[in-house]
Design an enzyme around this catalytic site. Structure first.
Site, PDB file in Angstrom:
ATOM      1  N   ASP A  43       0.940  -1.569  -0.330  1.00 51.96           N
ATOM      2  CA  ASP A  43      -0.365  -0.047  -0.006  1.00 51.96           C
ATOM      3  C   ASP A  43       0.978   1.368  -0.213  1.00 51.96           C
ATOM      4  O   ASP A  43       0.010   2.338   0.168  1.00 51.96           O
ATOM      5  CB  ASP A  43      -1.351  -0.151   1.049  1.00 51.96           C
ATOM      6  CG  ASP A  43      -0.348  -0.162   2.472  1.00 51.96           C
ATOM      7  OD1 ASP A  43       0.654   0.068   2.536  1.00 51.96           O
ATOM      8  OD2 ASP A  43      -0.765  -0.140   3.945  1.00 51.96           O
ATOM      9  N   TYR A  68      10.384   4.282   2.314  1.00 51.96           N
ATOM     10  CA  TYR A  68      11.366   3.598   2.774  1.00 51.96           C
ATOM     11  C   TYR A  68      13.005   2.858   2.297  1.00 51.96           C
ATOM     12  O   TYR A  68      13.725   2.657   2.715  1.00 51.96           O
ATOM     13  CB  TYR A  68      11.022   1.471   2.136  1.00 51.96           C
ATOM     14  CG  TYR A  68      10.004   1.459   3.552  1.00 51.96           C
ATOM     15  CD1 TYR A  68      10.027   0.781   4.481  1.00 51.96           C
ATOM     16  CD2 TYR A  68       8.681   1.620   3.004  1.00 51.96           C
ATOM     17  CE1 TYR A  68       8.456   0.447   5.301  1.00 51.96           C
ATOM     18  CE2 TYR A  68       7.560   1.425   3.540  1.00 51.96           C
ATOM     19  CZ  TYR A  68       7.568   0.561   4.697  1.00 51.96           C
ATOM     20  OH  TYR A  68       6.842  -0.088   5.478  1.00 51.96           O
TER      21      TYR A  68
END
Ligand code: NAD
Ligand code: G6P
Ligand code: MN
Length: 441
Positions: free
Chosen positions: A170, A264
């Site tokens: 997501d 990330y």
């Protein structure tokens, strides 16, 4: 219109109520015949199950609803399994995050040593539910959120190559929602080009349906604010630590301002900053247990106590909308464009065919068809090579029961400074995971 039967595996997940609410919200576009929750922790699931039973009676009494720990009852004749299991639950997430920090290495759910430890646990749980699905619902699709998605996807490629499992994340949709706010559009108005691995990728284009390119406008914004936006964009990714993550995209962009980064990447490019801002005693797992888990389970208990789900306190968000849109794309052959984790096979021209990559795909009844993203620059390609090797070595370590390959995976990870630290960490992780990992020799 045809009606569908859906099983949610990991029924006791904090994300289950949101997905159920989203399914109900979409009942015209994706009608439900039955909805089942499946979990291997009866008690945890029962709290949410009892609340959702009340909610469904009030809002969709025509939908058959059950929650069970019996896989035959759960999976038989379902069309879709929406999976989000967490093998080892938050107690083990906490270990994944805290053990590496003892060595000055980042402790994270899906990145670095924590991600590897979680991967070695998840594969077993994933194979179990895939096999249940194939035994009891041979035509069903699994839409899988269970992490670490990169390692899970590679394990599926190697160990269940013919299974109908689609691995998704997501983060690209969550960040696209922020981008859409930055440019004053709706997420559905925007099409992206994107390449990378899961939790390790870059946007190369963000265009509206008329073909207008927004990447420069977004880049200018991110260079100043990261992906921090002024307005509340969602219920997910809103905690303080997430705001710091959105902001950190500014620093990632400085390293490489050609493309827009996945948040990330901070764990790989700025691990030292990350460690410096981490507490060894209170990590994200603690934050989630004190935050989302408490909120969701308290809301469920309140519903059961009061006997009504009016003002339930459950929320829908882009996490839930993505998986429901994916089910619709398969059910109704919508050919929606979605970023998914798939086998490369040329989508990224100068990257191995057998790597599990994250790229935009057109999704229809036969699943995803990856869109060609062309060649990528050396910087990104080399980073991805290193990381995909970590993921492949981990799966080989699992399959072969190889201590050495897992040691190599840890040594290869950009988050770990040396083979020595990798070995010390590995020995610690083996001890902590002895109830979950295959034996390594
Ligand atoms: P959670 O611990 O609240 O829920 C996980 C549930 O899975 C628990 O109820 C647990 O009992 C159950 N479970 C564990 N092993 C099982 C097994 N073998 N069979 C059946 N059930 C099992 O966790 P959460 O925070 O709600 O997250 C759920 C999962 O979704 C995690 O894997 C998380 O990483 C993942 N997630 C992924 C994304 C993504 O982008 N891919 C986004 C959000 C969450
Ligand atoms: C994002 C990622 C997920 C990850 C989640 C963790 O949504 O895409 O893969 O599981 O963040 O969020 P949490 O709130 O549990 O730390
Ligand atoms: Mn993810």
């Amino acid at each position: 219109m045809r009606k569908f039967s859906v099983v949610i595996a990991g029924g006791g997940s904090t994300f289950t109520p949101g997905i159920v609410m989203m399914l109900l919200d979409n009942s015209e576009r994706f009608p439900l015949k039955s909805l089942r929750l499946y979990d291997n922790d009866a008690e945890r699931q029962a709290t949410l199950g009892a609340a959702l039973e009340i909610l469904l009676k009030e809002q969709a009494p025509e939908v058959e609803f059950i929650y069970t720990t019996d896989p035959e009852i759960a999976f038989t004749d379902t069309d879709f399994c929406m999976a989000h299991i967490r093998v080892g639950k938050y107690a083990m997430r906490e270990q994944d995050e805290k053990i590496p920090l003892k060595y000055g290495v980042i402790g994270q759910e899906t990145c670095g040593p924590g991600g590897l430890a979680y991967g070695m646990r998840s594969i077993t749980g994933m194979l179990e539910i895939i096999d249940y699905m194939e035994q009891y619902a041979p035509n069903a699709w699994m839409l899988n959120y269970s992490n670490p998605a990169a390692i899970v996807a590679e394990a599926c490629r190697v160990l269940r190559p013919d299974s109908k499992v689609l691995n998704i994340c997501d983060m690209p949709v969550g960040t696209l929602r922020r981008m859409s706010q930055i440019v004053g559009k709706q997420p559905k108005d925007l099409d992206v080009r994107y390449f990378g691995l899961n939790h390790f990728g870059w946007w190369t284009s963000v265009k509206d349906k008329e073909g207008h390119e927004y990447i420069n406008q977004i880049r200018d914004y991110v260079a100043e604010h990261g992906y921090l936006t002024q307005v509340e964009v969602d219920t997910q990714h809103m905690d303080e630590s997430w705001q710091a993550t959105h902001k950190k995209a500014k620093d990632i962009l400085e390293v490489d301002d050609r493309y827009l980064p996945n948040t990330y990447l901070k764990y790989y490019l700025f691990p030292d900053d990350e460690v410096a801002h981490s507490s060894c005693t209170y990590t994200r797992a603690n934050e989630v247990m004190d935050g989302r888990e408490k909120t969701v389970f308290d809301a469920a208990r309140r519903i059961v106590e009061t006997g009504t789900a009016v003002d339930s306190g459950f929320h829908i968000d882009s996490h839930a909308s993505f998986i429901v849109d994916l089910a619709r794309a398969i059910a109704f052959n919508t050919h929606e464009r979605m970023v998914m984790i798939v086998e490369n096979n040329g989508a990224i021209a100068n990257f191995p065919d057998d790597a599990m990559v994250e790229v935009p795909c057109i999704v229809g009844s036969d699943g995803p068809e990856a869109l060609a993203q062309g060649k990528i620059p050396m910087f990104h390609q080399a980073l991805m090579h290193q990381q995909v090797t970590v993921e492949k070595l981990a799966v080989e370590a699992y399959v072969e029961g190889s201590y050495q390959k897992l040691w190599q995976a840890l040594t290869m990870s950009k988050t770990i400074p040396s083979a020595k630290v990798a070995k010390e960490l590995l020995d610690d992780l083996i001890e902590a995971n002895k109830d979950f990992w295959p034996e390594l020799k």
